[in-house]
Design a protein around this motif. Structure first.
Motif, PDB file in Angstrom:
ATOM      1  N   ALA A  46       8.573   6.901 -10.546  1.00 52.77           N
ATOM      2  CA  ALA A  46       7.265   6.731  -9.916  1.00 52.77           C
ATOM      3  C   ALA A  46       6.917   7.972  -9.085  1.00 52.77           C
ATOM      4  CB  ALA A  46       7.259   5.481  -9.031  1.00 52.77           C
ATOM      5  N   ASP A  47       7.916   8.532  -8.423  1.00 55.11           N
ATOM      6  CA  ASP A  47       7.678   9.681  -7.543  1.00 55.11           C
ATOM      7  C   ASP A  47       7.056  10.862  -8.271  1.00 55.11           C
ATOM      8  OD1 ASP A  47       8.712   8.322  -5.452  1.00 55.11           O
ATOM      9  OD2 ASP A  47      10.490   9.575  -5.170  1.00 55.11           O
TER      10      ASP A  47
ATOM     11  N   ASP B 276       6.917   4.935   3.354  1.00 52.37           N
ATOM     12  CA  ASP B 276       7.146   6.349   3.673  1.00 52.37           C
ATOM     13  C   ASP B 276       5.844   7.136   3.788  1.00 52.37           C
ATOM     14  OD1 ASP B 276       9.964   5.871   3.333  1.00 52.37           O
ATOM     15  OD2 ASP B 276       9.594   5.897   1.163  1.00 52.37           O
TER      16      ASP B 276
ATOM     17  N   VAL C 194       2.989  13.370  -3.299  1.00 50.21           N
ATOM     18  CA  VAL C 194       3.338  13.371  -4.715  1.00 50.21           C
ATOM     19  C   VAL C 194       3.381  14.809  -5.240  1.00 50.21           C
ATOM     20  CG1 VAL C 194       2.549  12.727  -7.016  1.00 50.21           C
ATOM     21  CG2 VAL C 194       2.500  11.050  -5.179  1.00 50.21           C
TER      22      VAL C 194
ATOM     23  N   LEU D 278      -1.122  10.381  -0.028  1.00 46.13           N
ATOM     24  CA  LEU D 278      -0.438  10.086  -1.284  1.00 46.13           C
ATOM     25  C   LEU D 278      -0.380  11.344  -2.167  1.00 46.13           C
ATOM     26  CD1 LEU D 278      -0.532   6.974  -3.430  1.00 46.13           C
ATOM     27  CD2 LEU D 278      -1.167   9.099  -4.526  1.00 46.13           C
ATOM     28  N   LEU D 279      -1.514  12.019  -2.333  1.00 48.51           N
ATOM     29  CA  LEU D 279      -1.533  13.216  -3.183  1.00 48.51           C
ATOM     30  C   LEU D 279      -0.643  14.311  -2.590  1.00 48.51           C
ATOM     31  CD1 LEU D 279      -5.277  13.485  -4.290  1.00 48.51           C
ATOM     32  CD2 LEU D 279      -3.312  12.922  -5.722  1.00 48.51           C
TER      33      LEU D 279
ATOM     34  N   ASP E   8       7.114  -1.989   0.203  1.00 51.08           N
ATOM     35  CA  ASP E   8       8.048  -1.640  -0.869  1.00 51.08           C
ATOM     36  C   ASP E   8       7.373  -1.101  -2.122  1.00 51.08           C
ATOM     37  OD1 ASP E   8      10.348  -2.249   0.498  1.00 51.08           O
ATOM     38  OD2 ASP E   8      10.194  -4.388  -0.003  1.00 51.08           O
ATOM     39  N   ALA E   9       6.052  -1.102  -2.158  1.00 52.06           N
ATOM     40  CA  ALA E   9       5.359  -0.610  -3.347  1.00 52.06           C
ATOM     41  C   ALA E   9       5.714   0.860  -3.569  1.00 52.06           C
ATOM     42  CB  ALA E   9       3.848  -0.761  -3.161  1.00 52.06           C
ATOM     43  N   THR E  10       5.960   1.218  -4.828  1.00 56.40           N
ATOM     44  CA  THR E  10       6.242   2.630  -5.118  1.00 56.40           C
ATOM     45  C   THR E  10       4.937   3.410  -5.038  1.00 56.40           C
ATOM     46  OG1 THR E  10       5.843   2.419  -7.496  1.00 56.40           O
ATOM     47  CG2 THR E  10       8.103   2.032  -6.733  1.00 56.40           C
ATOM     48  N   VAL E  11       5.072   4.723  -5.010  1.00 53.79           N
ATOM     49  CA  VAL E  11       3.903   5.596  -4.945  1.00 53.79           C
ATOM     50  C   VAL E  11       3.016   5.395  -6.182  1.00 53.79           C
ATOM     51  CG1 VAL E  11       5.068   7.586  -5.967  1.00 53.79           C
ATOM     52  CG2 VAL E  11       3.245   7.947  -4.328  1.00 53.79           C
ATOM     53  N   LEU E  12       3.636   5.086  -7.304  1.00 59.13           N
ATOM     54  CA  LEU E  12       2.843   4.846  -8.518  1.00 59.13           C
ATOM     55  C   LEU E  12       2.045   3.545  -8.405  1.00 59.13           C
ATOM     56  CD1 LEU E  12       1.990   5.471 -11.408  1.00 59.13           C
ATOM     57  CD2 LEU E  12       4.138   4.464 -12.209  1.00 59.13           C
ATOM     58  N   GLU E  13       2.661   2.530  -7.822  1.00 59.17           N
ATOM     59  CA  GLU E  13       1.939   1.272  -7.621  1.00 59.17           C
ATOM     60  C   GLU E  13       0.743   1.473  -6.692  1.00 59.17           C
ATOM     61  OE1 GLU E  13       5.824  -1.062  -6.799  1.00 59.17           O
ATOM     62  OE2 GLU E  13       4.212  -2.540  -6.923  1.00 59.17           O
TER      63      GLU E  13
ATOM     64  N   MET F  57      10.287   7.134  -3.017  1.00 63.74           N
ATOM     65  CA  MET F  57       9.166   7.158  -2.082  1.00 63.74           C
ATOM     66  C   MET F  57       8.367   5.857  -2.237  1.00 63.74           C
ATOM     67  SD  MET F  57       6.705  10.417  -1.424  1.00 63.74           S
ATOM     68  CE  MET F  57       6.319  10.653  -3.172  1.00 63.74           C
ATOM     69  N   ARG F  58       8.228   5.177  -1.123  1.00 66.22           N
ATOM     70  CA  ARG F  58       7.565   3.873  -1.114  1.00 66.22           C
ATOM     71  C   ARG F  58       6.392   3.917  -0.136  1.00 66.22           C
ATOM     72  NH1 ARG F  58      10.174  -0.002  -4.687  1.00 66.22           N
ATOM     73  NH2 ARG F  58      12.168   0.966  -5.178  1.00 66.22           N
TER      74      ARG F  58
ATOM     75  N   LEU G  67      -7.515  10.560  -9.375  1.00 66.73           N
ATOM     76  CA  LEU G  67      -6.242   9.839  -9.322  1.00 66.73           C
ATOM     77  C   LEU G  67      -6.070   8.960 -10.556  1.00 66.73           C
ATOM     78  CD1 LEU G  67      -3.821   9.280  -7.432  1.00 66.73           C
ATOM     79  CD2 LEU G  67      -5.043   7.274  -6.636  1.00 66.73           C
TER      80      LEU G  67
ATOM     81  N   ALA H 109       3.124  -1.406 -13.232  1.00 69.93           N
ATOM     82  CA  ALA H 109       3.429  -0.316 -12.298  1.00 69.93           C
ATOM     83  C   ALA H 109       4.706  -0.663 -11.522  1.00 69.93           C
ATOM     84  CB  ALA H 109       2.268  -0.097 -11.335  1.00 69.93           C
ATOM     85  N   ARG H 110       4.902  -1.953 -11.258  1.00 67.98           N
ATOM     86  CA  ARG H 110       6.052  -2.395 -10.445  1.00 67.98           C
ATOM     87  C   ARG H 110       7.400  -2.182 -11.144  1.00 67.98           C
ATOM     88  NH1 ARG H 110       6.203  -5.967  -5.270  1.00 67.98           N
ATOM     89  NH2 ARG H 110       5.476  -3.920  -4.711  1.00 67.98           N
TER      90      ARG H 110
ATOM     91  N   GLU I 261      11.681   3.826  -8.774  1.00 75.53           N
ATOM     92  CA  GLU I 261      11.173   4.721  -7.739  1.00 75.53           C
ATOM     93  C   GLU I 261      11.269   6.190  -8.148  1.00 75.53           C
ATOM     94  OE1 GLU I 261      12.898   3.791  -3.975  1.00 75.53           O
ATOM     95  OE2 GLU I 261      11.949   5.481  -2.950  1.00 75.53           O
TER      96      GLU I 261
ATOM     97  N   PHE J  71       5.133  10.777 -11.072  1.00 75.09           N
ATOM     98  CA  PHE J  71       4.165  10.380 -12.102  1.00 75.09           C
ATOM     99  C   PHE J  71       3.120  11.451 -12.367  1.00 75.09           C
ATOM    100  CE2 PHE J  71       1.777   8.951  -8.374  1.00 75.09           C
ATOM    101  CZ  PHE J  71       0.464   9.195  -8.722  1.00 75.09           C
TER     102      PHE J  71
ATOM    103  N   ALA K 137       6.548  16.460  -4.342  1.00 80.08           N
ATOM    104  CA  ALA K 137       7.789  15.859  -4.884  1.00 80.08           C
ATOM    105  C   ALA K 137       8.403  16.737  -5.973  1.00 80.08           C
ATOM    106  CB  ALA K 137       7.497  14.461  -5.432  1.00 80.08           C
TER     107      ALA K 137
ATOM    108  N   ALA L 177      -0.852   4.284  -6.158  1.00 79.56           N
ATOM    109  CA  ALA L 177      -1.841   5.110  -6.867  1.00 79.56           C
ATOM    110  C   ALA L 177      -2.644   4.250  -7.848  1.00 79.56           C
ATOM    111  CB  ALA L 177      -1.144   6.255  -7.605  1.00 79.56           C
TER     112      ALA L 177
END
Lengths: 147, 147
Positions: free
Chosen positions: B76-77, A5, A144, A140-141, A105-110, A1-2, B53, B68-69, B73, B79, A147, A112
């Protein structure tokens, strides 16, 4: 998930947008904040809703609760009318801080971590020099937690 | 128009509420933040969503975007799963700041000034030692713009 998405189409304002119009956007669409863009449509700031509100509150009331208290109810009700002529430009923070802007392209963690670090419930997503949308804390929440 | 005219019923959490549960409340109800109450039901803090968060983001990712990068993925999903066992207590700000708490008689201008000053999109309303609800930035703007 980026980030791509999690994108939401998001309205933008410019430095010339009247404060009353910015407040109406926030209220009507229940937005957590506003993306301020330059002439090329690129984000120059992300304003939390309370920052827009700050501009609508008379200066003498902002830091002294006692002064806000002496304004009678009838005048208090219409305080937003006093912002006529003021624009988003005046709501811009004075110091330069990190903007909550990321790429698709940032992940969901990035995303967050970016929101947490910048205290922003909203991150703008830019691709190839173009604003493609935003990720909200809520989306985002939601994603996540599912997920 | 007074705070009592703008009230919304608002869920509360305690210091013992798990972070995952707090995150779910924020997401499910689209809340701008959470009211943390003590054993007597009185507000001890108002946590913006980004503060909740922050607790869910691993420490090493919070201040360094590069770290974070490097998390892939798939990891990260999920986290948020890592917060199991953490509670709202750990999300409390360290410094004591003014709380966005007011009384039902506050005018709309007083509430707006309070939200602007405390950077909170949410103000808790307390009457006779009891939390009676909250005013959100959205409700406030809606009502002021309609006035």
């Amino acid at each position: 998930m980026r980030a791509r998405d999690l994108l939401t189409a998001f309205p933008t304002v410019t430095l010339e947008t009247p404060v009353a119009e910015a407040a109406r956007l926030l209220a009507d669409q229940g937005l957590p904040g506003l993306i301020v863009v330059d002439g090329d449509g690129l984000p120059i700031s992300i304003l939390p809703g309370t920052q827009v509100l700050r501009l609508a509150v008379p200066g003498y009331c902002q830091d002294d609760p006692a002064l806000a208290r002496v304004i009678d109810e009838a005048h208090a009700d219409v305080f937003l009318r006093a912002v006529a002529g003021r624009t988003v430009r005046e709501a811009m923070p004075r110091e330069r801080r990190e903007l909550p802007v990321t790429d698709p392209d940032a992940t969901v963690l990035e995303v967050a971590a970016l929101m947490a670090r910048t205290h922003s419930p909203l991150a703008a997503v830019v691709e190839d020099g173009r604003l493609v949308g935003a990720v909200t804390l809520r989306t985002l929440l939601d994603r996540v937690l599912a997920a």
